[in-house]
Design an enzyme around this catalytic site. Structure first.
Site, mmCIF file in Angstrom:
data_model
loop_
_atom_site.group_PDB
_atom_site.id
_atom_site.type_symbol
_atom_site.label_atom_id
_atom_site.label_comp_id
_atom_site.label_asym_id
_atom_site.label_seq_id
_atom_site.Cartn_x
_atom_site.Cartn_y
_atom_site.Cartn_z
ATOM 1 N N GLU A 143 -1.750 -0.663 8.145
ATOM 2 C CA GLU A 143 -2.669 -1.645 8.689
ATOM 3 C C GLU A 143 -1.963 -2.510 9.714
ATOM 4 O O GLU A 143 -0.728 -2.516 9.790
ATOM 5 C CB GLU A 143 -3.251 -2.525 7.569
ATOM 6 C CG GLU A 143 -2.234 -3.428 6.897
ATOM 7 C CD GLU A 143 -2.808 -4.135 5.663
ATOM 8 O OE1 GLU A 143 -3.375 -3.467 4.788
ATOM 9 O OE2 GLU A 143 -2.668 -5.369 5.587
ATOM 10 N N HIS A 161 0.831 -1.200 0.000
ATOM 11 C CA HIS A 161 0.000 0.000 0.000
ATOM 12 C C HIS A 161 0.863 1.246 0.000
ATOM 13 O O HIS A 161 1.953 1.251 0.572
ATOM 14 C CB HIS A 161 -0.904 0.027 1.234
ATOM 15 C CG HIS A 161 -1.706 -1.218 1.407
ATOM 16 N ND1 HIS A 161 -2.703 -1.586 0.535
ATOM 17 C CD2 HIS A 161 -1.654 -2.195 2.333
ATOM 18 C CE1 HIS A 161 -3.223 -2.739 0.934
ATOM 19 N NE2 HIS A 161 -2.609 -3.131 2.021
ATOM 20 N N ARG A 212 -1.168 -4.600 -6.358
ATOM 21 C CA ARG A 212 -0.901 -6.030 -6.418
ATOM 22 C C ARG A 212 0.460 -6.247 -7.095
ATOM 23 O O ARG A 212 0.669 -5.807 -8.219
ATOM 24 C CB ARG A 212 -2.013 -6.686 -7.233
ATOM 25 C CG ARG A 212 -2.369 -8.062 -6.771
ATOM 26 C CD ARG A 212 -3.615 -8.581 -7.508
ATOM 27 N NE ARG A 212 -4.847 -8.206 -6.856
ATOM 28 C CZ ARG A 212 -5.930 -7.745 -7.492
ATOM 29 N NH1 ARG A 212 -5.932 -7.583 -8.794
ATOM 30 N NH2 ARG A 212 -7.003 -7.446 -6.812
ATOM 31 N N HIS A 228 3.282 -7.531 1.633
ATOM 32 C CA HIS A 228 2.642 -8.453 2.561
ATOM 33 C C HIS A 228 1.570 -9.284 1.873
ATOM 34 O O HIS A 228 1.063 -8.899 0.822
ATOM 35 C CB HIS A 228 2.024 -7.691 3.735
ATOM 36 C CG HIS A 228 0.981 -6.701 3.324
ATOM 37 N ND1 HIS A 228 1.305 -5.459 2.851
ATOM 38 C CD2 HIS A 228 -0.359 -6.762 3.294
ATOM 39 C CE1 HIS A 228 0.198 -4.805 2.554
ATOM 40 N NE2 HIS A 228 -0.834 -5.582 2.808
HETATM 41 ZN ZN ZN Z 1 -2.893 -4.929 2.948
#
Ligand code: ZN
Length: 312
Positions: free
Chosen positions: A117, A99, A194, A174
């Site tokens: 996150e 991200h 991605r 991740h």
């Molecule tokens: Zn994520």
């Protein structure tokens, strides 16, 4: 009871995903299919805006409540509800992703927020693994490994077990791997790049990758973000402080008996992950998500239950 003193219970939004399973029904949810991947338990994001269940604001969306009744959230000055809490059931591997931070997202994603996150592992297979970080020594090697599709050299996979906790900063590669059930607390953003999707097909086609953006935002070399849980006791409540970062603070609270607690926070998000009991006399159980509004006062908890609690 004045409207300032009500807990705000939310109806979760359930999402089908190609990698999802059927374990979200363990939380009492009416899942749409056996490939249900996510429960957005506390969310005001346009892709899944939770609705209030019961009380003065029954039927309101969380985004509308944030817009019109900011006093419930301590008057926090942000243009959108800042956090998003999900439960994720990965029956299959999720794509390997990264991200952006706020600055990159603002510039390249129409003013969106970046995404930091963190994961609390609710359950996983005995030999469970997850992907966090990579092995490239610098940006040049990272680019080379991605361009040459040397995924096994690049990707850093580590063992995982129930109760583990991970902070994932922007720029950290991740992926949640098959057999893992996770509670994720994150910034209110849905921007994902991605990197690699195991060459899988969805409806006969590979899902879109975001190679250029990924190379832009992936931090190289990878630096592990140290998380050191701290445990304190408040009577019959055990509080484990999991992480504090510029966007959120996340704790786990385990109640065994009767205990009282107060939060000096503009508002607090609560997700019950195990057990059942009461909060100020109201029944709560595994799978419930609610918000404790500003100036709520003392919370009295009774029962045997575990909760993940997040605040700003
Ligand atoms: Zn994520």
């Amino acid at each position: 009871m004045s409207e300032m003193s009500e807990l705000i219970f939310l109806k979760p939004v359930l999402k089908e995903m190609i990698w999802g399973g059927d374990r979200l029904k363990e939380f009492g949810y009416d899942i749409p299919s056996d490939h249900t991947g996510e429960c957005w338990g506390i969310s005001a994001h346009p892709n899944g805006d939770c609705v209030v269940e019961g009380g003065t604001f029954d039927g309101w969306t969380l985004s509308a409540l944030w817009e019109k009744h900011r006093e419930l959230f301590g008057g926090v000055d942000q243009d959108r509800f800042p956090l998003l809490v999900k439960i994720i059931d990965a029956k299959k591997d999720l794509s390997i992703q990264v991200h952006p931070d706020d600055a990159y997202a603002r510039e390249h994603e129409h003013g969106s927020l970046g995404k930091t996150e963190c994961w609390y592992v609710l359950d996983c297979d005995p030999q469970g693994e997850i992907v966090i970080g990579h092995h490239a020594k610098d940006k040049d090697e990272l680019r080379e490994m991605i361009e040459q599709k040397r995924w096994n050299d690049l990707i850093r996979t580590i063992p995982v077990k129930k109760g583990d906790f991970f902070q994932i900063n922007p720029g950290c590669v991740h992926a949640i791997k098959a057999g893992t059930l996770i509670l994720e607390t994150q910034q209110n953003s849905d921007i994902t790049y991605r990197v690699y999707d195991y060459d899988r097909l969805s409806d006969g086609k590979p899902r879109q990758l975001h190679i250029r953006q990924s190379i832009d935002v992936i931090q190289a070399p990878y630096e592990a973000s140290a998380v050191k849980p701290e445990v304190t006791k408040e009577g019959k409540i055990t509080v484990t402080s999991l992480v504090r970062c510029p966007y959120y603070e996340v704790k786990k609270m385990d109640v065994d008996g009767i205990g009282e607690i107060q939060f000096q926070k503009p508002f607090v998000n609560v997700s019950v992950i195990e057990g059942s009991g009461t909060i100020n006399g109201r029944e709560i159980r595994k799978g419930n998500h609610f918000i404790i509004p500003a100036e709520y006062g003392t919370i009295r908890l009774e029962g045997t239950l575990s909760m993940i609690v997040s605040s700003l």
